[in-house]
Design an enzyme around this catalytic site. Structure first.
Site, mmCIF file in Angstrom:
data_model
loop_
_atom_site.group_PDB
_atom_site.id
_atom_site.type_symbol
_atom_site.label_atom_id
_atom_site.label_comp_id
_atom_site.label_asym_id
_atom_site.label_seq_id
_atom_site.Cartn_x
_atom_site.Cartn_y
_atom_site.Cartn_z
ATOM 1 N N ARG A 67 0.778 -1.249 0.000
ATOM 2 C CA ARG A 67 0.000 0.000 0.000
ATOM 3 C C ARG A 67 0.809 1.298 0.000
ATOM 4 O O ARG A 67 0.230 2.368 0.205
ATOM 5 C CB ARG A 67 -0.968 0.026 1.184
ATOM 6 C CG ARG A 67 -1.904 -1.172 1.300
ATOM 7 C CD ARG A 67 -2.810 -1.290 0.113
ATOM 8 N NE ARG A 67 -3.893 -2.264 0.299
ATOM 9 C CZ ARG A 67 -4.494 -2.879 -0.701
ATOM 10 N NH1 ARG A 67 -4.118 -2.660 -1.946
ATOM 11 N NH2 ARG A 67 -5.483 -3.727 -0.476
ATOM 12 N N ASN A 97 -0.204 -1.689 -7.878
ATOM 13 C CA ASN A 97 -1.429 -0.858 -7.831
ATOM 14 C C ASN A 97 -1.478 0.025 -6.589
ATOM 15 O O ASN A 97 -2.397 -0.022 -5.785
ATOM 16 C CB ASN A 97 -2.688 -1.725 -7.950
ATOM 17 C CG ASN A 97 -2.748 -2.848 -6.931
ATOM 18 O OD1 ASN A 97 -1.726 -3.349 -6.485
ATOM 19 N ND2 ASN A 97 -3.951 -3.250 -6.559
ATOM 20 N N HIS A 181 -3.642 -11.223 -13.021
ATOM 21 C CA HIS A 181 -4.886 -11.378 -12.251
ATOM 22 C C HIS A 181 -5.968 -11.621 -13.286
ATOM 23 O O HIS A 181 -6.253 -10.752 -14.110
ATOM 24 C CB HIS A 181 -5.160 -10.100 -11.458
ATOM 25 C CG HIS A 181 -6.468 -10.105 -10.711
ATOM 26 N ND1 HIS A 181 -6.577 -9.653 -9.415
ATOM 27 C CD2 HIS A 181 -7.724 -10.492 -11.069
ATOM 28 C CE1 HIS A 181 -7.843 -9.775 -9.012
ATOM 29 N NE2 HIS A 181 -8.556 -10.273 -10.013
ATOM 30 N N HIS A 239 -3.370 -16.399 -7.968
ATOM 31 C CA HIS A 239 -4.523 -16.758 -7.113
ATOM 32 C C HIS A 239 -5.667 -17.514 -7.793
ATOM 33 O O HIS A 239 -6.770 -17.016 -7.930
ATOM 34 C CB HIS A 239 -5.059 -15.523 -6.366
ATOM 35 C CG HIS A 239 -5.228 -14.256 -7.145
ATOM 36 N ND1 HIS A 239 -5.830 -14.187 -8.382
ATOM 37 C CD2 HIS A 239 -4.881 -12.973 -6.833
ATOM 38 C CE1 HIS A 239 -5.837 -12.948 -8.804
ATOM 39 N NE2 HIS A 239 -5.259 -12.191 -7.881
ATOM 40 N N ASP A 313 -1.218 -12.894 -1.315
ATOM 41 C CA ASP A 313 -2.001 -11.767 -1.845
ATOM 42 C C ASP A 313 -2.405 -10.847 -0.684
ATOM 43 O O ASP A 313 -3.518 -10.319 -0.645
ATOM 44 C CB ASP A 313 -3.232 -12.245 -2.621
ATOM 45 C CG ASP A 313 -3.893 -11.133 -3.434
ATOM 46 O OD1 ASP A 313 -3.267 -10.075 -3.617
ATOM 47 O OD2 ASP A 313 -5.044 -11.306 -3.868
ATOM 48 N N HIS A 317 -6.921 -3.524 4.242
ATOM 49 C CA HIS A 317 -7.782 -2.332 4.238
ATOM 50 C C HIS A 317 -8.098 -2.037 5.698
ATOM 51 O O HIS A 317 -7.970 -2.906 6.565
ATOM 52 C CB HIS A 317 -9.081 -2.604 3.467
ATOM 53 C CG HIS A 317 -8.869 -2.914 2.027
ATOM 54 N ND1 HIS A 317 -8.586 -1.942 1.088
ATOM 55 C CD2 HIS A 317 -8.889 -4.090 1.351
ATOM 56 C CE1 HIS A 317 -8.448 -2.515 -0.104
ATOM 57 N NE2 HIS A 317 -8.623 -3.815 0.030
ATOM 58 N N GLY A 332 -9.965 -7.839 -0.184
ATOM 59 C CA GLY A 332 -8.577 -8.029 0.259
ATOM 60 C C GLY A 332 -8.481 -8.088 1.760
ATOM 61 O O GLY A 332 -9.341 -7.574 2.475
#
Length: 448
Positions: A67, A97, A181, A239, A313, A317, A332
């Site tokens: 993050r 990302n 993904h 995944h 993965d 959050h 997530g």
């Protein structure tokens, strides 16, 4: 000056399909000797008694979202790499990302600079592909960057690559590993609209695997594999979540020779759709946790070699975000601290041998990504080592969670196995829920 030496005595060493009792001599960053009985050659050698604990190579996690930059209310490289070390993960590969996205060389190097300052674990980053950055992708140094990441289904921080012409060009021209993904966006959007018509935004979480469905996964992954076969690209599918997808992969040749490989994550091996009732949006992931039958088939493919690696993965959050209604709760969850204990729990349940856990979490990520001198307990390799007590139960509670987000889908779970010590590049960095004041992390390099 003579490099520091550490001698680990009385260990059950797990490596390359066998467990043997012996000793490990570390000199500086590296493993100098592995043997049945090694004696200290000088008084300067620090002797460490493993007391019969298992010693594993440090886990290499090929897919995490830490993050940083831009989403640091959820997590950052420092907090999450620290949690990883406590979970026996000594090396991680982080995803692009973030905000801004890691889709230029400049942004990639900024991330490496942050990790060099703050990371507790060895690190690398994936470069992000978009519909219009092929020129930048081709500049990436494959010896020092793990891989290219493509989102073929949108996820956190939409980086969707949905132009078929661009996709084929990337697959044709890019020589490094392409990690994907795979979820078909059109299928998901149509499914979501159907459920929104019935429930509005407050869709019951149990329908998540029907929205992000088996069909959405299979359609996308089968297309990616077809394109990889056509272009000769080196493809790694992240995944897997369905039994159907496992049939797309082969175990006929050794991993080092495979051009198409697959990963499964902890949550798809542990949770099923029966857990939505109790866990709710805390187990909302993309792709979705699916049926028990899917899980059984994922386990079968993992054990027979069609699935090559196990990863986390890890995608935290905040608690507040996760408690939102279905359409607003992000997908997530955090896993790096609890992934190895969870896999060892599966060993206790008779699902998998310890040797196989090590193969899928340590050896195979190193082979698959061609990581230099890591993932094995071998002379000349970096001394990334994890000591495990297989019979020292502990329960996951708010008080012992190390993630910045301060929650875990495993809260209340009791694990029989405990990671007691972690060595990183020859330094003892963690012992029994305490961190030593030393940062020994290095940037991963690759034999390419």
């Amino acid at each position: 000056m003579q490099p520091k030496q550490v001698l680990i005595k009385n260990a059950k060493i797990v490596n390359e399909g066998s467990i043997f009792e012996g000793d490990i001599l570390i000199e500086g960053d590296f493993i100098k000797e592995v043997g049945e009985s090694i004696s200290a050659k000088s008084s300067n050698v620090q002797v460490f008694d493993a007391e019969g604990k298992y010693v594993l190579p440090g886990v290499i996690d090929d897919q995490v979202h830490f993050r940083e930059p831009g989403l640091t209310d959820k997590a950052n490289i420092e907090t999450e790499s620290r949690a990883a070390i406590a979970g026996g993960i000594t090396s991680f590969i982080e995803m692009p990302n973030t905000i801004p996205q890691t889709t230029t060389i400049e942004k990639l190097e900024e991330k490496f600079a942050i990790a060099a300052e703050t990371s507790y674990a060895n690190y690398s980053f994936m470069f992000g592909g978009t519909n219009d950055n092929l020129e930048e992708i081709l500049k990436v140094d494959t010896k020092t960057v793990a891989a290219l990441k493509l989102f073929l289904g949108s996820s956190t921080g939409n980086m969707l690559v949905d132009n078929p012409k661009v996709l084929e060009e990337i697959f044709s021209k890019v020589k490094m590993l392409i990690a994907v993904h795979c979820e078909d966006e059109g299928t998901i959007s149509a499914n979501l609209e159907t459920f929104k018509e019935k429930y509005g935004d407050d869709i019951p979480i149990k329908y998540h695997p029907e929205i992000r469905s088996e069909e959405a996964c299979y359609l996308s992954s089968s297309k990616a594999i077809e394109l990889a076969k056509k272009t000769g690209a080196r493809l790694h599918v992240f995944h897997l979540s369905t039994g159907k997808e496992t049939n797309l992969f082969s175990n006929k040749i050794p991993l080092k020779d495979k051009k198409i490989t697959a990963e499964v994550c902890i949550h798809h091996l542990w949770f099923t759709d029966a857990d939505y009732e109790k866990k709710g949006t805390f187990i909302k992931w993309n792709p979705a946790v699916k049926t028990e039958k899917d899980q059984d088939q994922l386990w079968k493919a993992l054990l027979d070699g069609r699935i090559d690696v196990v990863a986390t993965d890890h995608a935290p959050h905040t608690l507040e975000e996760k408690q939102n209604i279905y359409t607003q709760a992000p997908s997530g969850g955090p896993l790096v601290q609890h992934a190895l204990p969870a896999m060892l729990e599966m060993h206790h349940r008779g699902k998998i041998s310890i040797e196989k856990v090590v193969e899928k979490m340590c050896h195979n990520p190193a082979i698959l990504f061609q990581v230099e001198k890591r993932g094995f307990i071998k002379v000349g390799y970096y001394a990334d080592l994890v000591l495990v007590d297989l019979n020292n139960p502990w329960t996951v509670t708010k008080e012992n969670i190390l993630y910045k987000c301060q929650w875990s889908p495993f809260e209340g779970t009791t694990f029989k196995s405990r990671i007691t010590h972690t060595f990183l590049n020859g330094e003892l960095v963690y012992q029994n829920f305490k961190f030593n004041d030393v940062k020994a992390a290095k940037r991963l390099t690759f034999n390419r």
